[in-house]
Design a protein around this motif. Sequence first.
Motif, PDB file in Angstrom:
ATOM      1  N   ARG A 290       0.613  -0.978  -0.356  1.00  5.12           N
ATOM      2  CA  ARG A 290      -0.419   0.200  -0.348  1.00  5.12           C
ATOM      3  C   ARG A 290       0.991   0.978   0.088  1.00  5.12           C
ATOM      4  N   ARG A 291       2.007   1.617   0.336  1.00  9.47           N
ATOM      5  CA  ARG A 291       2.675   2.373   0.896  1.00  9.47           C
ATOM      6  C   ARG A 291       4.064   2.755  -0.826  1.00  9.47           C
ATOM      7  N   VAL A 292       3.830   1.303  -1.423  1.00  8.74           N
ATOM      8  CA  VAL A 292       4.475   1.739  -2.741  1.00  8.74           C
ATOM      9  C   VAL A 292       3.463   2.611  -3.912  1.00  8.74           C
ATOM     10  N   VAL A 293       2.273   2.043  -3.190  1.00 12.98           N
ATOM     11  CA  VAL A 293       1.759   2.923  -4.271  1.00 12.98           C
ATOM     12  C   VAL A 293       1.409   4.021  -3.983  1.00 12.98           C
ATOM     13  N   ARG A 294       1.158   4.619  -2.866  1.00 11.75           N
ATOM     14  CA  ARG A 294       1.276   5.839  -2.554  1.00 11.75           C
ATOM     15  C   ARG A 294       3.130   6.410  -2.917  1.00 11.75           C
ATOM     16  N   MET A 295       3.859   6.162  -2.457  1.00 14.07           N
ATOM     17  CA  MET A 295       5.183   6.825  -3.715  1.00 14.07           C
ATOM     18  C   MET A 295       4.690   6.470  -5.104  1.00 14.07           C
ATOM     19  N   ALA A 296       4.351   5.836  -5.707  1.00 17.57           N
ATOM     20  CA  ALA A 296       4.059   5.457  -7.182  1.00 17.57           C
ATOM     21  C   ALA A 296       3.359   6.925  -7.239  1.00 17.57           C
ATOM     22  N   SER A 297       2.574   7.164  -6.937  1.00 17.21           N
ATOM     23  CA  SER A 297       1.015   8.831  -7.152  1.00 17.21           C
ATOM     24  C   SER A 297       2.161   9.566  -6.049  1.00 17.21           C
ATOM     25  N   ARG A 306       2.652   4.633 -15.734  1.00 19.38           N
ATOM     26  CA  ARG A 306       3.113   2.785 -15.351  1.00 19.38           C
ATOM     27  C   ARG A 306       4.032   2.635 -14.079  1.00 19.38           C
ATOM     28  N   ALA A 307       4.332   3.579 -12.928  1.00 18.47           N
ATOM     29  CA  ALA A 307       5.014   3.403 -11.741  1.00 18.47           C
ATOM     30  C   ALA A 307       3.340   3.035 -10.742  1.00 18.47           C
ATOM     31  N   LEU A 308       2.467   3.622 -10.966  1.00 15.75           N
ATOM     32  CA  LEU A 308       1.224   3.728 -10.677  1.00 15.75           C
ATOM     33  C   LEU A 308       1.292   1.621 -10.751  1.00 15.75           C
ATOM     34  N   GLN A 309       0.942   1.490 -11.829  1.00 17.59           N
ATOM     35  CA  GLN A 309      -0.122   0.359 -12.887  1.00 17.59           C
ATOM     36  C   GLN A 309       1.365  -1.051 -12.025  1.00 17.59           C
ATOM     37  N   LEU A 310       2.717  -0.984 -12.115  1.00 16.02           N
ATOM     38  CA  LEU A 310       3.327  -2.135 -11.732  1.00 16.02           C
ATOM     39  C   LEU A 310       3.143  -1.629 -10.257  1.00 16.02           C
ATOM     40  N   ALA A 311       3.163  -0.733  -9.091  1.00 11.12           N
ATOM     41  CA  ALA A 311       2.725  -0.666  -7.586  1.00 11.12           C
ATOM     42  C   ALA A 311       1.273  -1.868  -7.326  1.00 11.12           C
ATOM     43  N   LEU A 312       0.372  -1.171  -8.252  1.00  5.13           N
ATOM     44  CA  LEU A 312      -0.883  -1.869  -8.348  1.00  5.13           C
ATOM     45  C   LEU A 312      -0.842  -3.791  -8.323  1.00  5.13           C
ATOM     46  N   ASN A 313       0.213  -3.924  -9.213  1.00  3.54           N
ATOM     47  CA  ASN A 313      -0.178  -5.113  -9.691  1.00  3.54           C
ATOM     48  C   ASN A 313       0.942  -6.107  -9.000  1.00  3.54           C
ATOM     49  N   ALA A 314       2.210  -5.005  -8.060  1.00  2.43           N
ATOM     50  CA  ALA A 314       2.360  -6.193  -6.880  1.00  2.43           C
ATOM     51  C   ALA A 314       1.541  -6.242  -5.631  1.00  2.43           C
ATOM     52  N   ALA A 333       8.517  -3.845  -8.042  1.00  2.00           N
ATOM     53  CA  ALA A 333       7.944  -2.323  -8.072  1.00  2.00           C
ATOM     54  C   ALA A 333       8.473  -1.008  -7.065  1.00  2.00           C
ATOM     55  N   ILE A 334       9.411  -1.608  -5.894  1.00  2.26           N
ATOM     56  CA  ILE A 334      10.025  -0.800  -5.622  1.00  2.26           C
ATOM     57  C   ILE A 334      11.294  -0.182  -6.466  1.00  2.26           C
ATOM     58  N   THR A 335      12.124  -1.513  -6.386  1.00  2.00           N
ATOM     59  CA  THR A 335      12.997  -0.401  -7.495  1.00  2.00           C
ATOM     60  C   THR A 335      13.230  -0.139  -8.713  1.00  2.00           C
ATOM     61  N   TYR A 336      11.785  -0.422  -9.291  1.00  2.00           N
ATOM     62  CA  TYR A 336      10.921   0.344 -10.806  1.00  2.00           C
ATOM     63  C   TYR A 336      10.748   1.919 -10.283  1.00  2.00           C
ATOM     64  N   LEU A 337      10.526   2.282  -9.254  1.00  6.15           N
ATOM     65  CA  LEU A 337       9.822   3.227  -8.254  1.00  6.15           C
ATOM     66  C   LEU A 337      11.074   4.149  -8.657  1.00  6.15           C
ATOM     67  N   ALA A 338      12.142   3.451  -7.399  1.00  5.62           N
ATOM     68  CA  ALA A 338      13.626   4.349  -7.530  1.00  5.62           C
ATOM     69  C   ALA A 338      14.067   4.944  -8.378  1.00  5.62           C
ATOM     70  N   VAL A 339      14.650   4.216  -9.971  1.00  2.00           N
ATOM     71  CA  VAL A 339      15.265   4.589 -10.670  1.00  2.00           C
ATOM     72  C   VAL A 339      14.085   5.283 -11.875  1.00  2.00           C
ATOM     73  N   ALA A 340      12.585   5.346 -11.927  1.00  2.38           N
ATOM     74  CA  ALA A 340      11.378   6.408 -12.321  1.00  2.38           C
ATOM     75  C   ALA A 340      12.347   7.844 -12.508  1.00  2.38           C
ATOM     76  N   ALA A 341      11.106   8.526 -13.077  1.00  2.13           N
ATOM     77  CA  ALA A 341      11.565   9.378 -13.398  1.00  2.13           C
ATOM     78  C   ALA A 341      10.549  10.130 -12.505  1.00  2.13           C
ATOM     79  N   LYS A 342      11.241  11.434 -11.736  1.00  2.00           N
ATOM     80  CA  LYS A 342      10.754  12.013 -10.875  1.00  2.00           C
ATOM     81  C   LYS A 342       9.342  13.201 -10.504  1.00  2.00           C
ATOM     82  N   SER A 343       8.629  13.914 -10.055  1.00  2.00           N
ATOM     83  CA  SER A 343       7.964  14.275  -9.885  1.00  2.00           C
ATOM     84  C   SER A 343       6.728  14.201  -8.187  1.00  2.00           C
TER      85      SER A 343
END
Length: 447
Positions: A290-297, A306-314, A333-343
């Motif tokens: 659940r926290r990873v989904v929060r991070m994605a948004s 795509r980060a949000l979808q990957l987090a939901l999939n996980a 999902a965590i590793t993808y979010l870590a290297v994804a573009a940030k906003s």
Amino acid sequence: MSDLFQAPQRHQPLAARMRPNSLAHYVGQSHLLGKGKPLREAVERGQLHSMILWGPPGVGKTTFARLLAEECDARFATLSAVLAGVKDIRQAVAEAEQQRMQSGRNTILFVDEVHRFNKAQQDAFLPYVEEGTVTFVGATTENPAFELNNALLSRCRVYLLRSIPEEDLIGLLGYAQQTDDQLRERNVYIPKEVLAKIAHAADGDARSALNLLEVACDLAREEGGRLLVDEDVLSEVLSADVRRFDKGGDYFYDQISAMHKSVRGSDPDAALYWFVRMLDGGCDPLYVARRVVRMASEDIGNADPRALQLALNAWDVQERLGSPEGELAIAQAITYLAVAAKSNAVYSAYKRAVADVRRDPSYEVPVHLRNAPTKLAKSLSHGAEYRYAHDEPDAFAAGENYFPEEIADREYYQPVPRGLELKISEKLQVLRRLNSESEQQRYKKKP
């Protein structure tokens, strides 16, 4: 022959038997009680003051409070916030007043788990602490700034007690092995490397270290006329052991915070480390999901949707398959979010909108945006002059206002120049320019 009327001697666990009787034998907290430290000097001079001892379990909060009473020749009284109420507080204070009148001795009132007292119970201490009827010493594993009343905090000094270093725990275990009468009588041999592993497993908790040592001695196997605690015995002792992870307490939120900040800081290695630390301590993987989904948004947003979808999939994998497949999907999902573009543009825009809605009055919906399901609504011009975007060039009604009239110029969403939001920003600039040009033309047409 034993006396039938004599109560059997109460067994004390090793941790209780090893409780030091002087500061010289107190383990850890050298940052507070080392030679020359202000608190150490105050104790040695007998200068009592009310305090809050904040730290993880097993680092010596209760022990220090008892030593404080010994060093200052004060009466030691104790309350547990789990069991006590206001009536117990008043009784403890009355006994302290009686003791001071009869013998002139001060009373140290030690309150274990003080964070469990509610506001009214905490307030009950205030006049007695203020008058010096008791020297208040509260122990807590939770952050006092969040759990204790400001009024009580302002009358106490807060001391942070730290986890005990492994080398100090090894020394404590060796000292216990050499000096405890019950362990010496049993003639248990424990190699130094086993003591080191017990200290490591205790994770900074002296009480846990001594408990593990005692259990290991109980399970020791006979070899060569003596009892031996070897690697096999230790494995059995540690089979059900888990690291310190206080669900719902400061350790819980500190580790969650560390993982979140690692993802935000684009460090997949640290993010994975904290994730595994939480799993190792018994954290529910679904909570992390659940926290990873929060991070994605919050931290990636539209820079990489795509980060949000990957987090939901996980999260879905964890619910469907459980362990260990689910944890692996969360790690992905965590590793993808870590290297994804940030906003954080969406997160910031949302917070600004929330702040405006809470601060501003409830503006009316503009007439052209209102629904018109009935003849009455239509007669009131609801929905009139609304421009259907799909009928406009490029499906955009330039100059149309969708805000209440009073705040028509508000802008919340400001995309960052990273990831997909770079393209979103370019499009928004075009749309906002068209809106501005339309407004200018409309202004020129006005008589």
